[in-house]
Design a protein around this motif. Structure first.
Motif, PDB file in Angstrom:
ATOM      1  N   ASN A  53       1.281  -1.098  -0.152  1.00 23.81           N
ATOM      2  CA  ASN A  53      -0.051   0.204  -0.263  1.00 23.81           C
ATOM      3  C   ASN A  53       0.660   0.911  -0.049  1.00 23.81           C
ATOM      4  OD1 ASN A  53      -2.369  -1.717   0.185  1.00 23.81           O
ATOM      5  ND2 ASN A  53      -2.029  -1.359   2.332  1.00 23.81           N
ATOM      6  N   SER A 109      -8.569 -12.630   1.061  1.00 20.43           N
ATOM      7  CA  SER A 109      -8.065 -10.481   1.456  1.00 20.43           C
ATOM      8  C   SER A 109      -9.269 -10.425   2.794  1.00 20.43           C
ATOM      9  CB  SER A 109      -8.626 -10.315  -0.096  1.00 20.43           C
ATOM     10  OG  SER A 109      -8.361  -8.646   0.873  1.00 20.43           O
ATOM     11  N   TYR A 111     -10.261  -7.302   3.217  1.00 26.50           N
ATOM     12  CA  TYR A 111     -10.724  -6.462   2.538  1.00 26.50           C
ATOM     13  C   TYR A 111     -12.798  -6.545   1.428  1.00 26.50           C
ATOM     14  CZ  TYR A 111     -12.638  -2.464  -0.208  1.00 26.50           C
ATOM     15  OH  TYR A 111     -13.211  -0.702  -0.630  1.00 26.50           O
ATOM     16  N   TYR A 112     -12.810  -7.814   1.822  1.00 24.68           N
ATOM     17  CA  TYR A 112     -13.994  -8.496   0.857  1.00 24.68           C
ATOM     18  C   TYR A 112     -14.667  -9.261   2.199  1.00 24.68           C
ATOM     19  CZ  TYR A 112     -12.660  -6.620  -3.070  1.00 24.68           C
ATOM     20  OH  TYR A 112     -11.276  -5.858  -4.233  1.00 24.68           O
ATOM     21  N   TYR A 120     -11.294  -2.590   9.666  1.00 28.33           N
ATOM     22  CA  TYR A 120     -10.864  -3.701  10.111  1.00 28.33           C
ATOM     23  C   TYR A 120     -10.714  -4.161   8.916  1.00 28.33           C
ATOM     24  CZ  TYR A 120     -10.830  -3.556  15.070  1.00 28.33           C
ATOM     25  OH  TYR A 120     -10.367  -3.312  16.368  1.00 28.33           O
ATOM     26  N   ARG A 121     -11.524  -3.951   7.997  1.00 31.61           N
ATOM     27  CA  ARG A 121     -11.539  -4.344   6.322  1.00 31.61           C
ATOM     28  C   ARG A 121     -10.331  -3.287   5.648  1.00 31.61           C
ATOM     29  NH1 ARG A 121     -17.435  -4.581   4.475  1.00 31.61           N
ATOM     30  NH2 ARG A 121     -16.555  -5.712   1.962  1.00 31.61           N
ATOM     31  N   PHE A 122      -9.552  -3.994   5.087  1.00 28.44           N
ATOM     32  CA  PHE A 122      -8.207  -3.468   4.063  1.00 28.44           C
ATOM     33  C   PHE A 122      -7.588  -4.307   3.590  1.00 28.44           C
ATOM     34  CE2 PHE A 122      -6.508  -4.644   9.050  1.00 28.44           C
ATOM     35  CZ  PHE A 122      -5.499  -5.235   8.243  1.00 28.44           C
ATOM     36  N   HIS A 123      -6.787  -4.010   2.725  1.00 26.66           N
ATOM     37  CA  HIS A 123      -6.113  -4.794   2.036  1.00 26.66           C
ATOM     38  C   HIS A 123      -5.043  -5.816   1.867  1.00 26.66           C
ATOM     39  CE1 HIS A 123      -8.856  -3.551  -1.361  1.00 26.66           C
ATOM     40  NE2 HIS A 123      -8.485  -2.596  -0.500  1.00 26.66           N
ATOM     41  N   ASN A 125      -4.150  -9.551   1.895  1.00 30.55           N
ATOM     42  CA  ASN A 125      -4.243 -10.697   0.842  1.00 30.55           C
ATOM     43  C   ASN A 125      -3.834 -12.042   1.712  1.00 30.55           C
ATOM     44  OD1 ASN A 125      -5.772  -9.003  -0.626  1.00 30.55           O
ATOM     45  ND2 ASN A 125      -4.299  -9.165  -2.357  1.00 30.55           N
ATOM     46  N   ALA A 160     -13.044 -12.036  -2.317  1.00 33.18           N
ATOM     47  CA  ALA A 160     -11.777 -12.525  -1.310  1.00 33.18           C
ATOM     48  C   ALA A 160     -11.114 -13.260  -1.902  1.00 33.18           C
ATOM     49  CB  ALA A 160     -12.638 -12.923   0.288  1.00 33.18           C
ATOM     50  N   ALA A 163      -8.450 -11.647  -4.548  1.00 32.55           N
ATOM     51  CA  ALA A 163      -8.122  -9.630  -4.750  1.00 32.55           C
ATOM     52  C   ALA A 163      -6.834 -10.175  -4.985  1.00 32.55           C
ATOM     53  CB  ALA A 163      -8.007  -9.626  -3.279  1.00 32.55           C
TER      54      ALA A 163
END
Length: 334
Positions: A53, A109, A111-112, A120-123, A125, A160, A163
């Motif tokens: 990121n 992931s 995030y999904y 708490y939903r971030f990228h 994987n 997910a 990703a």
């Protein structure tokens, strides 16, 4: 589709938690800390050239998948593992396997995953969870860091599992095909300890192990003048995030390894491991103190904030303590 009774136990970290929960389902009872220790999960690395990121990556545990691979090898568990070229093939194969009543580990992931709170939903994987059945169209999920089982819709699960970003999950799924009914843990414990000590003390590259903590300390000291205030805060914030929020966090991994050493001490009647367990708990407290002060710097919460130089000194203190600890651990006869 056969309904599977799956015993969900909440754990601290996804990979070692999935190992513990999956193995227990097949009659091989092993705690999460024991899985983490046998898999030599404790580690440190700072990778300024590997951007996650947009900021340098820092890790407080061994790379994703390594714990699982090592535990299976050392305990004689045979796994079927697959990756896929398309979501359609991945979901079809998942349906086939759970349709046979087999719980399946899945890489995803964060995030999904809609059952995670938005904050708490971030990228990220490399999150592991278990799919153990279906309720209508929805999949039944045992996510080891959740307190209860939950469900996920097919679209979110496919997203997910496929990703984009580093690393790409590529629909990875895995499940045991042969699990021994009983194992002796002495040799796996010894192998895990030897490997952890080697990785923390003897990798010649300066970015890994105890050398890596010192490497990061030197960089943190010069963050403000080299990066500017805004970027320095961003970089520092990511170090804390990787320490305290990703899975178990850096200090959490130290506490988990301490729990492994305590369990190993009881199992092998080796009091020296119990002493080292208490020592590592104290090192975990040093890491937590660093994270607390670094967080204050990021938020500029008080007039008497510590400086980046003082944060660097805290990291050097962590490095010195871990070097002493792992040298002692490497000399224990298990």
């Amino acid at each position: 589709m056969s309904q599977v009774q799956f015993n969900h136990v909440q754990t601290a970290h996804c990979e070692s938690g999935v190992i513990s929960n999956l193995f227990r389902h097949y009659g091989l009872t092993i705690s999460e800390p024991m899985a983490f220790g046998i898999g030599a999960g404790i580690f440190f690395g700072h990778l300024p050239f590997v951007k996650v990121n947009g900021v340098p990556g820092t890790t407080y545990r061994i790379w994703p998948g390594a714990i699982f691979q090592r535990v299976c090898s050392r305990l004689g568990v045979k796994m079927q593992s697959q990756k896929f070229s398309s979501p359609e093939k991945a979901m079809q194969e998942l349906d086939r396997v759970i349709g046979e009543g087999i719980p399946v580990g899945v890489l995803s992931s964060v995030y999904y995953l809609p059952y995670f709170p938005p904050a708490y939903r971030f990228h990220f994987n490399a999150h592991n969870l278990v799919i153990y059945g279906k309720n209508g169209d929805n999949y039944q999920v045992s996510d080891p860091i959740m307190d209860v089982v939950t469900e996920i819709d097919p679209k979110s699960l496919a997203e997910a599992r496929f990703a984009k970003g580093f690393p790409e999950p590529k629909g990875k799924m895995y499940y045991p095909v042969q699990v021994p009914s009983g194992v002796s843990l002495q040799k796996p414990i010894r192998q895990g300890i030897e490997q952890a000590c080697h990785y923390m003390l003897k990798i010649p590259v300066p970015m890994f192990g105890v050398k890596g903590i010192r490497f990061l300390a030197k960089r943190v000291k010069h963050y403000p003048e080299k990066l500017g205030d805004r970027k320095a805060t961003l970089y520092l914030g990511n170090i804390i995030r990787m320490q305290e929020e990703i899975g178990t966090g850096g200090a959490g991994f130290r506490f988990m390894y301490a729990a492994f050493l305590q369990e190993a001490a009881d199992l092998l009647q080796q009091p020296e491991l119990a002493k080292l367990s208490r020592e590592l708990t104290g090192i975990g407290d040093l890491w937590r103190n660093f994270a607390f002060n670094a967080g204050r710097v990021c938020k500029s919460r008080s007039a008497d904030n510590v400086s980046y130089g003082e944060l660097s000194e805290m990291l050097l203190q962590c490095a010195a303590a871990e070097e002493v600890f792992f040298k002692k651990l490497s000399k224990v006869k298990v």
